[in-house]
Design a protein around this motif. Structure first.
Motif, PDB file in Angstrom:
ATOM      1  N   ALA A 144       4.246  13.728   8.049  1.00 50.41           N
ATOM      2  CA  ALA A 144       3.993  12.298   8.174  1.00 50.41           C
ATOM      3  C   ALA A 144       3.570  11.927   9.583  1.00 50.41           C
ATOM      4  CB  ALA A 144       5.253  11.523   7.791  1.00 50.41           C
ATOM      5  N   GLY A 145       2.980  10.731   9.674  1.00 53.44           N
ATOM      6  CA  GLY A 145       2.659  10.134  10.959  1.00 53.44           C
ATOM      7  C   GLY A 145       3.858   9.361  11.486  1.00 53.44           C
ATOM      8  N   PRO A 146       3.656   8.152  12.071  1.00 52.87           N
ATOM      9  CA  PRO A 146       4.752   7.361  12.618  1.00 52.87           C
ATOM     10  C   PRO A 146       5.845   7.117  11.581  1.00 52.87           C
ATOM     11  CG  PRO A 146       2.661   6.456  13.324  1.00 52.87           C
ATOM     12  CD  PRO A 146       2.351   7.543  12.338  1.00 52.87           C
ATOM     13  N   PRO A 147       7.094   6.989  12.028  1.00 51.58           N
ATOM     14  CA  PRO A 147       8.234   7.034  11.131  1.00 51.58           C
ATOM     15  C   PRO A 147       8.574   5.734  10.420  1.00 51.58           C
ATOM     16  CG  PRO A 147       8.991   6.846  13.387  1.00 51.58           C
ATOM     17  CD  PRO A 147       7.498   6.957  13.449  1.00 51.58           C
ATOM     18  N   ASP A 148       7.731   4.672  10.516  1.00 52.26           N
ATOM     19  CA  ASP A 148       8.129   3.416   9.891  1.00 52.26           C
ATOM     20  C   ASP A 148       7.890   3.383   8.388  1.00 52.26           C
ATOM     21  OD1 ASP A 148       5.402   3.129   9.664  1.00 52.26           O
ATOM     22  OD2 ASP A 148       5.256   1.282  10.853  1.00 52.26           O
ATOM     23  N   GLY A 149       7.284   4.448   7.834  1.00 49.14           N
ATOM     24  CA  GLY A 149       7.070   4.519   6.397  1.00 49.14           C
ATOM     25  C   GLY A 149       5.892   3.705   5.917  1.00 49.14           C
ATOM     26  N   LEU A 150       5.221   2.996   6.812  1.00 47.64           N
ATOM     27  CA  LEU A 150       4.117   2.116   6.423  1.00 47.64           C
ATOM     28  C   LEU A 150       2.791   2.588   6.989  1.00 47.64           C
ATOM     29  CD1 LEU A 150       5.843  -1.359   6.883  1.00 47.64           C
ATOM     30  CD2 LEU A 150       5.677   0.019   4.809  1.00 47.64           C
ATOM     31  N   CYS A 151       2.723   3.832   7.413  1.00 44.70           N
ATOM     32  CA  CYS A 151       1.500   4.385   7.992  1.00 44.70           C
ATOM     33  C   CYS A 151       0.960   5.471   7.068  1.00 44.70           C
ATOM     34  CB  CYS A 151       1.772   4.961   9.375  1.00 44.70           C
ATOM     35  SG  CYS A 151       0.290   5.571  10.215  1.00 44.70           S
ATOM     36  N   GLN A 152      -0.357   5.512   6.911  1.00 47.71           N
ATOM     37  CA  GLN A 152      -0.978   6.480   6.021  1.00 47.71           C
ATOM     38  C   GLN A 152      -1.318   7.781   6.731  1.00 47.71           C
ATOM     39  OE1 GLN A 152      -1.209   7.122   3.080  1.00 47.71           O
ATOM     40  NE2 GLN A 152      -3.197   7.571   2.229  1.00 47.71           N
ATOM     41  N   ALA A 153      -1.117   7.872   8.034  1.00 51.48           N
ATOM     42  CA  ALA A 153      -1.472   9.084   8.760  1.00 51.48           C
ATOM     43  C   ALA A 153      -0.600  10.263   8.312  1.00 51.48           C
ATOM     44  CB  ALA A 153      -1.321   8.862  10.260  1.00 51.48           C
ATOM     45  N   TYR A 154      -1.246  11.391   8.045  1.00 50.52           N
ATOM     46  CA  TYR A 154      -0.508  12.616   7.709  1.00 50.52           C
ATOM     47  C   TYR A 154      -1.441  13.800   7.873  1.00 50.52           C
ATOM     48  CZ  TYR A 154      -2.843  12.291   3.096  1.00 50.52           C
ATOM     49  OH  TYR A 154      -3.766  12.209   2.084  1.00 50.52           O
ATOM     50  N   HIS A 155      -0.883  14.986   7.806  1.00 49.43           N
ATOM     51  CA  HIS A 155      -1.715  16.185   7.794  1.00 49.43           C
ATOM     52  C   HIS A 155      -1.148  17.189   6.814  1.00 49.43           C
ATOM     53  CE1 HIS A 155       1.071  18.583  10.369  1.00 49.43           C
ATOM     54  NE2 HIS A 155       1.286  17.421  10.985  1.00 49.43           N
ATOM     55  N   LEU A 166      -6.226  10.059   9.292  1.00 47.56           N
ATOM     56  CA  LEU A 166      -5.846   9.090  10.315  1.00 47.56           C
ATOM     57  C   LEU A 166      -5.719   7.682   9.725  1.00 47.56           C
ATOM     58  CD1 LEU A 166      -8.190  10.215  13.242  1.00 47.56           C
ATOM     59  CD2 LEU A 166      -5.818  10.854  12.832  1.00 47.56           C
ATOM     60  N   ASP A 167      -4.908   6.865  10.365  1.00 48.26           N
ATOM     61  CA  ASP A 167      -4.737   5.463   9.991  1.00 48.26           C
ATOM     62  C   ASP A 167      -5.350   4.624  11.098  1.00 48.26           C
ATOM     63  OD1 ASP A 167      -3.904   2.904   9.343  1.00 48.26           O
ATOM     64  OD2 ASP A 167      -1.888   3.510   8.758  1.00 48.26           O
ATOM     65  N   ALA A 168      -6.626   4.273  10.934  1.00 50.73           N
ATOM     66  CA  ALA A 168      -7.364   3.606  12.011  1.00 50.73           C
ATOM     67  C   ALA A 168      -6.916   2.170  12.241  1.00 50.73           C
ATOM     68  CB  ALA A 168      -8.855   3.637  11.710  1.00 50.73           C
ATOM     69  N   LEU A 221       0.818  -1.207   0.000  1.00 52.62           N
ATOM     70  CA  LEU A 221       0.000   0.000   0.000  1.00 52.62           C
ATOM     71  C   LEU A 221       0.856   1.264   0.000  1.00 52.62           C
ATOM     72  CD1 LEU A 221      -2.849  -1.001   2.479  1.00 52.62           C
ATOM     73  CD2 LEU A 221      -3.083  -0.582   0.026  1.00 52.62           C
ATOM     74  N   ALA A 222       1.975   1.193   0.718  1.00 53.16           N
ATOM     75  CA  ALA A 222       2.860   2.359   0.792  1.00 53.16           C
ATOM     76  C   ALA A 222       3.468   2.699  -0.567  1.00 53.16           C
ATOM     77  CB  ALA A 222       3.969   2.110   1.811  1.00 53.16           C
ATOM     78  N   GLN A 223       3.474   1.716  -1.502  1.00 53.78           N
ATOM     79  CA  GLN A 223       4.022   1.940  -2.843  1.00 53.78           C
ATOM     80  C   GLN A 223       2.925   2.099  -3.890  1.00 53.78           C
ATOM     81  OE1 GLN A 223       7.332   2.346  -3.310  1.00 53.78           O
ATOM     82  NE2 GLN A 223       7.470   2.135  -1.074  1.00 53.78           N
ATOM     83  N   SER A 224       1.672   2.141  -3.441  1.00 55.23           N
ATOM     84  CA  SER A 224       0.546   2.168  -4.381  1.00 55.23           C
ATOM     85  C   SER A 224      -0.025   3.568  -4.527  1.00 55.23           C
ATOM     86  CB  SER A 224      -0.556   1.224  -3.884  1.00 55.23           C
ATOM     87  OG  SER A 224      -1.276   1.823  -2.803  1.00 55.23           O
ATOM     88  N   GLY A 225      -0.981   3.688  -5.432  1.00 57.33           N
ATOM     89  CA  GLY A 225      -1.671   4.953  -5.611  1.00 57.33           C
ATOM     90  C   GLY A 225      -2.563   5.329  -4.453  1.00 57.33           C
ATOM     91  N   LEU A 226      -2.758   4.421  -3.503  1.00 55.78           N
ATOM     92  CA  LEU A 226      -3.533   4.729  -2.300  1.00 55.78           C
ATOM     93  C   LEU A 226      -2.695   5.414  -1.236  1.00 55.78           C
ATOM     94  CD1 LEU A 226      -5.714   1.508  -1.864  1.00 55.78           C
ATOM     95  CD2 LEU A 226      -6.450   3.744  -2.705  1.00 55.78           C
ATOM     96  N   CYS A 227      -1.394   5.523  -1.454  1.00 55.49           N
ATOM     97  CA  CYS A 227      -0.535   6.283  -0.539  1.00 55.49           C
ATOM     98  C   CYS A 227      -0.547   7.728  -1.029  1.00 55.49           C
ATOM     99  CB  CYS A 227       0.879   5.719  -0.529  1.00 55.49           C
ATOM    100  SG  CYS A 227       1.944   6.476   0.712  1.00 55.49           S
ATOM    101  N   SER A 228      -1.309   8.565  -0.342  1.00 54.81           N
ATOM    102  CA  SER A 228      -1.641   9.878  -0.900  1.00 54.81           C
ATOM    103  C   SER A 228      -1.019  11.049  -0.162  1.00 54.81           C
ATOM    104  CB  SER A 228      -3.169  10.042  -0.916  1.00 54.81           C
ATOM    105  OG  SER A 228      -3.720   9.847   0.371  1.00 54.81           O
ATOM    106  N   ARG A 229      -0.030  10.801   0.678  1.00 54.14           N
ATOM    107  CA  ARG A 229       0.591  11.905   1.397  1.00 54.14           C
ATOM    108  C   ARG A 229       1.187  12.890   0.405  1.00 54.14           C
ATOM    109  NH1 ARG A 229       4.717   9.509   4.683  1.00 54.14           N
ATOM    110  NH2 ARG A 229       2.971   8.795   5.953  1.00 54.14           N
ATOM    111  N   PRO A 230       0.760  14.151   0.433  1.00 49.62           N
ATOM    112  CA  PRO A 230       1.264  15.117  -0.539  1.00 49.62           C
ATOM    113  C   PRO A 230       2.669  15.584  -0.202  1.00 49.62           C
ATOM    114  CG  PRO A 230      -0.206  16.198   1.000  1.00 49.62           C
ATOM    115  CD  PRO A 230      -0.220  14.740   1.368  1.00 49.62           C
ATOM    116  N   ALA A 231       3.330  16.128  -1.197  1.00 43.72           N
ATOM    117  CA  ALA A 231       4.635  16.726  -0.960  1.00 43.72           C
ATOM    118  C   ALA A 231       4.472  17.837   0.074  1.00 43.72           C
ATOM    119  CB  ALA A 231       5.209  17.284  -2.258  1.00 43.72           C
ATOM    120  N   GLY A 232       5.264  17.780   1.114  1.00 41.75           N
ATOM    121  CA  GLY A 232       5.148  18.771   2.176  1.00 41.75           C
ATOM    122  C   GLY A 232       4.149  18.409   3.248  1.00 41.75           C
ATOM    123  N   GLY A 233       3.412  17.316   3.056  1.00 39.76           N
ATOM    124  CA  GLY A 233       2.477  16.868   4.082  1.00 39.76           C
ATOM    125  C   GLY A 233       3.231  16.189   5.212  1.00 39.76           C
TER     126      GLY A 233
END
Length: 279
Positions: free
Chosen positions: A124-135, A147-149, A110-122
């Motif tokens: 990040a959430g937790p630092p493992d690179g596998l979380c979708q949380a961002y603002h 949020l990444d529920a 998912l982190a490499q797919s089109g569902l990973c939508s964190r924008p440039a400059g957004g």
């Protein structure tokens, strides 16, 4: 009403597309329109693309494809069709990850797919690179927090990872269901915007964080296909959207939210009702 909103965005939840004949929910009583859900998504995209003034972005609130795809070996193809439909929009799409994403894919995928939508400059959430949380901030004085529920979940995690083991301990502690695959107890975070079957286990902690910041005006969620709404004791709106997957082909389930200085106005389509949410 002000002539022009500060920002406008589309909302949709629980598309759960699969190239399959109609089926039923976990309990066998509710009809699910797997193949038609993609047509309803395309109808939503056409409606959003035609709006004037144009919308600024779209929120896709999770479960974009159904877990049925994994069993049929069709997950990649189904996701490609959903992303192609959304890709016709000239604006960004922010994706939440739901349980059906994890029935089909690992977090690494998912982190490499089109569902990973964190924008440039957004941020990040937790630092493992596998979380979708961002603002991010799509407009002045407006912040969107995705949020990444399922961050603490065995779904999508490597069984050897510490996060998986931590999630397994929590699951054994919290899950009292005889059938461990039962949907009971998990994603909106307010009990009055949920049927309490789809409520996040740690909703009280989540609400405590939200209520500690007076700037929060609305929490949007999917997962509960019937939808739900409440205005809580701190003046925060909790809106759970009706799911596309259980929407008959002659109807739809999406909307556009217009944000003004003192309110949000939801213009719903099909099963989703219009709503004015004052700040």
């Amino acid at each position: 009403m002000e002539a022009v909103p500060r920002v406008a965005f589309g909302v949709i939840a629980d598309i759960q597309f699969a190239d399959a004949d109609d089926g039923h929910d976990f309990g066998g009583s509710r009809r699910r329109y797997y193949r038609h859900s993609l047509r309803l998504l395309r109808d939503a995209v056409r409606a959003w693309a035609a709006e004037s003034p144009p919308i600024d972005f779209v929120l896709q609130l999770g479960d974009s494809i159904d877990g049925l795809n994994a069993r049929r070996g069709e997950a990649e193809g189904a996701l490609r069709q959903v992303l192609e439909a959304l890709g016709r929009l000239p604006v960004p799409v922010h994706h939440a990850w739901g349980n059906h994403e994890f029935y089909n894919f690992s977090r690494a995928r998912l982190a490499q797919s089109g569902l990973c939508s964190r924008p440039a400059g957004g941020a990040a959430g937790p630092p493992d690179g596998l979380c979708q949380a961002y603002h991010c901030s799509p407009a002045a004085r407006l912040r969107l927090v995705v949020l990444d529920a399922y961050d603490l979940s065995v779904l999508g995690r490597d069984p050897d990872s510490p996060r998986y083991q931590e999630s397994l301990r929590l699951l054994r502690e919290k899950n009292t269901n005889e059938d461990l695959n039962s949907p009971a107890d998990h994603l909106p975070i307010h009990p009055d915007a949920s049927d309490r079957v789809c409520l996040a286990w740690n909703y009280e902690a989540a609400l405590s964080v939200i209520h500690s910041h007076r700037c929060v005006v609305c929490v949007l969620a999917g997962h509960l296909h019937d939808g739900g709404y409440c205005l809580d004791s701190h003046g925060v709106h909790h809106l759970t959207l009706e799911g596309v997957i259980e929407t008959p082909p002659e109807s739809n389930a999406f909307g556009t939210i217009y944000v003004y200085e003192d309110k949000m106005i939801l213009k719903g389509r099909g099963r989703i009702a219009d709503r004015v949410m004052q700040f």
